[in-house]
Scaffold this active site. Structure first.
Site, PDB file in Angstrom:
ATOM      1  CB  VAL A   1      -0.923   0.138   1.048  1.00  0.00           C
ATOM      2  CG1 VAL A   1      -1.916  -1.118   0.996  1.00  0.00           C
ATOM      3  CG2 VAL A   1      -0.020  -0.138   2.531  1.00  0.00           C
TER       4      VAL A   1
ATOM      5  CG  HIS B   1      -3.869  -6.165   0.288  1.00  0.00           C
ATOM      6  ND1 HIS B   1      -2.875  -6.827   0.729  1.00  0.00           N
ATOM      7  CD2 HIS B   1      -4.866  -6.903  -0.019  1.00  0.00           C
ATOM      8  CE1 HIS B   1      -3.266  -8.338   0.718  1.00  0.00           C
ATOM      9  NE2 HIS B   1      -4.353  -8.350   0.238  1.00  0.00           N
TER      10      HIS B   1
ATOM     11  CB  CYS C   1     -21.077   7.292   1.159  1.00  0.00           C
ATOM     12  SG  CYS C   1     -19.754   8.700   0.622  1.00  0.00           S
TER      13      CYS C   1
ATOM     14  CB  CYS D   1     -22.151  10.894   3.491  1.00  0.00           C
ATOM     15  SG  CYS D   1     -20.884   9.889   4.302  1.00  0.00           S
TER      16      CYS D   1
HETATM   17  C1  BJW Z   1      12.033 -10.444   1.656  1.00  0.00           C
HETATM   18  C2  BJW Z   1      12.813  -9.141   2.175  1.00  0.00           C
HETATM   19  C3  BJW Z   1      13.770  -8.916   1.441  1.00  0.00           C
HETATM   20  C4  BJW Z   1      11.584  -9.861   3.635  1.00  0.00           C
HETATM   21  N1  BJW Z   1      13.816  -9.667  -0.074  1.00  0.00           N
HETATM   22  N2  BJW Z   1      12.130 -10.978   0.503  1.00  0.00           N
HETATM   23  C5  BJW Z   1      -8.562 -18.552   2.402  1.00  0.00           C
HETATM   24  C6  BJW Z   1      -7.826 -19.355   3.510  1.00  0.00           C
HETATM   25  C7  BJW Z   1      -7.615 -18.789   4.820  1.00  0.00           C
HETATM   26  C8  BJW Z   1      -7.998 -17.625   4.933  1.00  0.00           C
HETATM   27  C9  BJW Z   1      -8.733 -16.814   4.033  1.00  0.00           C
HETATM   28  C10 BJW Z   1      -8.930 -17.387   2.700  1.00  0.00           C
HETATM   29  N3  BJW Z   1      -9.463 -16.310   2.069  1.00  0.00           N
HETATM   30  C11 BJW Z   1      -9.548 -15.294   2.882  1.00  0.00           C
HETATM   31  C12 BJW Z   1      -9.331 -15.674   4.146  1.00  0.00           C
HETATM   32  C13 BJW Z   1      -9.278 -14.679   5.171  1.00  0.00           C
HETATM   33  C14 BJW Z   1      -8.017 -13.507   5.152  1.00  0.00           C
HETATM   34  C15 BJW Z   1      -6.677 -14.257   5.140  1.00  0.00           C
HETATM   35  O1  BJW Z   1      -6.194 -14.301   3.989  1.00  0.00           O
HETATM   36  N4  BJW Z   1      -6.224 -14.413   6.252  1.00  0.00           N
HETATM   37  C16 BJW Z   1      -5.234 -15.250   6.455  1.00  0.00           C
HETATM   38  C17 BJW Z   1      -4.006 -14.539   7.224  1.00  0.00           C
HETATM   39  C18 BJW Z   1      -5.184 -16.663   7.141  1.00  0.00           C
HETATM   40  N5  BJW Z   1      -8.327 -12.504   4.001  1.00  0.00           N
HETATM   41  C19 BJW Z   1      -9.031 -11.501   4.067  1.00  0.00           C
HETATM   42  O2  BJW Z   1      -9.581 -11.191   4.948  1.00  0.00           O
HETATM   43  C20 BJW Z   1      -8.971 -10.824   2.649  1.00  0.00           C
HETATM   44  N6  BJW Z   1     -10.606 -10.400   2.422  1.00  0.00           N
HETATM   45  C21 BJW Z   1     -11.383 -11.341   1.943  1.00  0.00           C
HETATM   46  O3  BJW Z   1     -10.940 -12.661   1.787  1.00  0.00           O
HETATM   47  O4  BJW Z   1     -12.623 -11.030   1.604  1.00  0.00           O
HETATM   48  C22 BJW Z   1     -13.683 -11.927   1.419  1.00  0.00           C
HETATM   49  C23 BJW Z   1     -14.886 -11.144   0.982  1.00  0.00           C
HETATM   50  C24 BJW Z   1     -15.599 -11.120   0.017  1.00  0.00           C
HETATM   51  C25 BJW Z   1     -16.336 -10.498  -0.156  1.00  0.00           C
HETATM   52  C26 BJW Z   1     -17.068  -9.769   0.565  1.00  0.00           C
HETATM   53  C27 BJW Z   1     -16.441  -9.395   1.688  1.00  0.00           C
HETATM   54  C28 BJW Z   1     -15.242  -9.941   2.069  1.00  0.00           C
HETATM   55  C29 BJW Z   1      -8.512  -9.151   2.989  1.00  0.00           C
HETATM   56  C30 BJW Z   1      -6.916  -9.436   3.217  1.00  0.00           C
HETATM   57  C31 BJW Z   1      -6.274  -7.948   3.588  1.00  0.00           C
HETATM   58  C32 BJW Z   1      -5.019  -8.090   4.023  1.00  0.00           C
HETATM   59  N7  BJW Z   1      -4.586  -6.644   4.683  1.00  0.00           N
HETATM   60  C33 BJW Z   1      -3.203  -6.416   5.071  1.00  0.00           C
HETATM   61  C34 BJW Z   1      -3.190  -5.108   5.456  1.00  0.00           C
HETATM   62  C35 BJW Z   1      -3.269  -3.974   4.700  1.00  0.00           C
HETATM   63  C36 BJW Z   1      -3.394  -2.508   4.927  1.00  0.00           C
HETATM   64  C37 BJW Z   1      -2.267  -2.105   5.816  1.00  0.00           C
HETATM   65  O5  BJW Z   1      -1.103  -2.330   5.152  1.00  0.00           O
HETATM   66  O6  BJW Z   1      -2.538  -1.911   7.051  1.00  0.00           O
HETATM   67  O7  BJW Z   1      -2.439  -6.601   3.761  1.00  0.00           O
HETATM   68  S1  BJW Z   1      -2.653  -7.701   6.212  1.00  0.00           S
HETATM   69  C38 BJW Z   1      -1.129  -7.617   5.478  1.00  0.00           C
HETATM   70  O8  BJW Z   1      -0.658  -8.954   5.013  1.00  0.00           O
HETATM   71  C39 BJW Z   1      -1.095  -6.753   4.285  1.00  0.00           C
HETATM   72  C40 BJW Z   1      -0.196  -7.438   3.312  1.00  0.00           C
HETATM   73  O9  BJW Z   1      -0.395  -7.045   1.909  1.00  0.00           O
HETATM   74  C41 BJW Z   1      -0.652  -8.922   3.581  1.00  0.00           C
HETATM   75  C42 BJW Z   1       0.275  -9.893   2.845  1.00  0.00           C
HETATM   76  O10 BJW Z   1       1.511  -9.727   3.614  1.00  0.00           O
HETATM   77  P1  BJW Z   1       2.832  -9.921   2.684  1.00  0.00           P
HETATM   78  O11 BJW Z   1       3.125  -8.815   1.694  1.00  0.00           O
HETATM   79  O12 BJW Z   1       3.047 -11.225   2.245  1.00  0.00           O
HETATM   80  O13 BJW Z   1       3.968  -9.691   3.880  1.00  0.00           O
HETATM   81  P2  BJW Z   1       4.470 -10.617   5.106  1.00  0.00           P
HETATM   82  O14 BJW Z   1       5.318  -9.853   6.080  1.00  0.00           O
HETATM   83  O15 BJW Z   1       3.671 -11.658   5.504  1.00  0.00           O
HETATM   84  O16 BJW Z   1       5.736 -11.190   4.391  1.00  0.00           O
HETATM   85  C43 BJW Z   1       7.035 -10.649   3.852  1.00  0.00           C
HETATM   86  C44 BJW Z   1       8.103 -11.741   3.210  1.00  0.00           C
HETATM   87  O17 BJW Z   1       8.982 -10.955   2.606  1.00  0.00           O
HETATM   88  C45 BJW Z   1       8.414 -12.923   4.130  1.00  0.00           C
HETATM   89  O18 BJW Z   1       8.334 -13.832   3.181  1.00  0.00           O
HETATM   90  C46 BJW Z   1       9.952 -12.410   4.123  1.00  0.00           C
HETATM   91  O19 BJW Z   1      10.790 -13.514   4.072  1.00  0.00           O
HETATM   92  C47 BJW Z   1      10.081 -11.629   2.904  1.00  0.00           C
HETATM   93  N8  BJW Z   1      11.045 -10.798   2.863  1.00  0.00           N
HETATM   94  N9  BJW Z   1      12.604  -8.981   3.430  1.00  0.00           N
HETATM   95  C48 BJW Z   1      12.985 -10.420  -0.222  1.00  0.00           C
HETATM   96  N10 BJW Z   1      14.594  -7.721   1.469  1.00  0.00           N
HETATM   97 ZN    ZN Z   2     -18.981   9.603   2.745  1.00  0.00          ZN
END
Ligand code: BJW
Ligand code: ZN
Length: 270
Positions: free
Chosen positions: A103, A129, A140, A180
């Site tokens: 983000v 995201h 809204c 709103c």
């Molecule tokens: C390096 C490095 C270097 C370090 N070089 N590498 C299926 C199964 C199970 C659960 C679910 C499922 N489907 C949905 C879910 C629920 C949930 C989910 O996934 N939960 C799991 C955690 C269990 N998902 C949701 O709720 C999503 N929504 C949804 O499914 O809605 C359904 C729906 C449909 C219709 C109507 C209503 C609902 C939404 C997910 C939103 C995630 N949000 C966040 C916060 C964003 C805002 C903010 O920034 O504050 O997004 S959480 C956080 O995790 C953020 C990230 O984008 C996301 C992923 O993290 P990422 O990028 O992988 O980071 P890390 O820290 O995990 O990993 C870093 C990696 O880098 C590591 O591997 C390191 O080794 C590596 N690294 N330095 C190379 N220099």
């Molecule tokens: Zn509004």
């Protein structure tokens, strides 16, 4: 050159279409904390208290305090060699779709910088995201440029700590929607919320027709983003992964390059 690096380069050289999925790891070398892992944000903060609609309803000041701190970090960070290598790769060869879970806006800033005077337009990545650089009305959904906290209240000086100063912006009044009157929130996707349809569909479509899916710096634990490379696999095409350590996707990757994105991507995409 290592055998795996050579293998990954040859897969990319033969590919007409490449879809790239990035996560927090690509911005780590710019100074932006990741979520999981040793010094990840979720080590010291509970996602359900900060990154859900319920948390915002319960305590919007607390949630805003956290996002204001995150904005203050991003405001001082620059794209790194990894972002820049990907931006050059996309500009030079075409056929590249960039999809990010981040983000922080750093991919676009890298693309603008690399595009320079070139004729080709820097593409916006699909932001699964949302963006920290925008606000959205909690009621809204009207979007606006980020205007909280006021820039002069951001502590972006050298004294800014690496820890969240929780109390710092608690007393600031949260801005309200012009349309709103609802409370504004950051335009990011919290747990339990749907991802933007255009980004999600664009990402899955690009992954399904890609000759290679390159996955960089994500733990691949958060869905549906983590399922995107599987669309490439289902079409019988390979995944190439760049990460410091093995992830949930590693067993399915044709090549896993273990290393820093900022060092590995320039080598891989040269
Ligand atoms: C390096 C490095 C270097 C370090 N070089 N590498 C299926 C199964 C199970 C659960 C679910 C499922 N489907 C949905 C879910 C629920 C949930 C989910 O996934 N939960 C799991 C955690 C269990 N998902 C949701 O709720 C999503 N929504 C949804 O499914 O809605 C359904 C729906 C449909 C219709 C109507 C209503 C609902 C939404 C997910 C939103 C995630 N949000 C966040 C916060 C964003 C805002 C903010 O920034 O504050 O997004 S959480 C956080 O995790 C953020 C990230 O984008 C996301 C992923 O993290 P990422 O990028 O992988 O980071 P890390 O820290 O995990 O990993 C870093 C990696 O880098 C590591 O591997 C390191 O080794 C590596 N690294 N330095 C190379 N220099
Ligand atoms: Zn509004």
């Amino acid at each position: 050159m290592s055998e795996s690096l050579a293998g990954a380069r040859s897969l990319l050289a033969r590919a007409e279409r490449v879809t790239v999925l990035t996560g927090a790891g690509i911005s780590a070398e710019s100074g932006i904390p990741t979520f999981r892992g040793e010094s990840g944000l979720w080590r010291s903060h509970r996602p359900e208290e900060l990154a859900t609609p319920e948390a915002f309803r319960r305590d919007p000041e607390l949630v805003w305090s956290w996002y204001a701190w995150r904005r203050s970090i991003v405001a001082t960070c620059e794209p790194n060699e990894g972002h820049r290598a990907l931006a050059r790769f996309a500009l030079d060869r075409g056929g590249v779709t960039l999809v990010t879970q981040n983000v922080d806006g750093l991919h676009h800033r890298a693309a603008v910088a690399e595009a320079g005077d070139r004729a080709s337009e820097p593409a916006h990545p699909w932001e699964l995201h949302g963006s920290l650089l925008r606000d959205r009305c909690f009621d809204c959904n009207l979007k606006s440029d980020a205007h909280f906290p006021p820039v002069n209240e951001l502590d972006t000086g050298p004294s800014r700590g690496s820890d969240w100063p929780e109390t710092e912006v608690r007393d600031v009044e949260i801005p309200r929607c012009d349309a709103c009157g609802g409370l504004l929130r950051p335009d990011v996707v919290w747990f339990g919320e749907a991802l933007p349809t255009d980004a999600l569909e664009g990402a899955f479509e690009a992954a399904a027709v890609a000759d290679v899916c390159l996955v960089v710096g994500t733990s691949a634990l958060v869905h549906p983003a983590a399922s995107i490379p599987r669309a490439t696999l289902r079409a019988g095409r390979p995944i190439v992964e760049v990460n410091l350590e093995p992830t949930a996707l590693s067993p399915y990757a044709e090549v896993s390059l273990m290393g820093r994105a900022g060092a590995t991507l320039p080598e891989l995409l040269r």
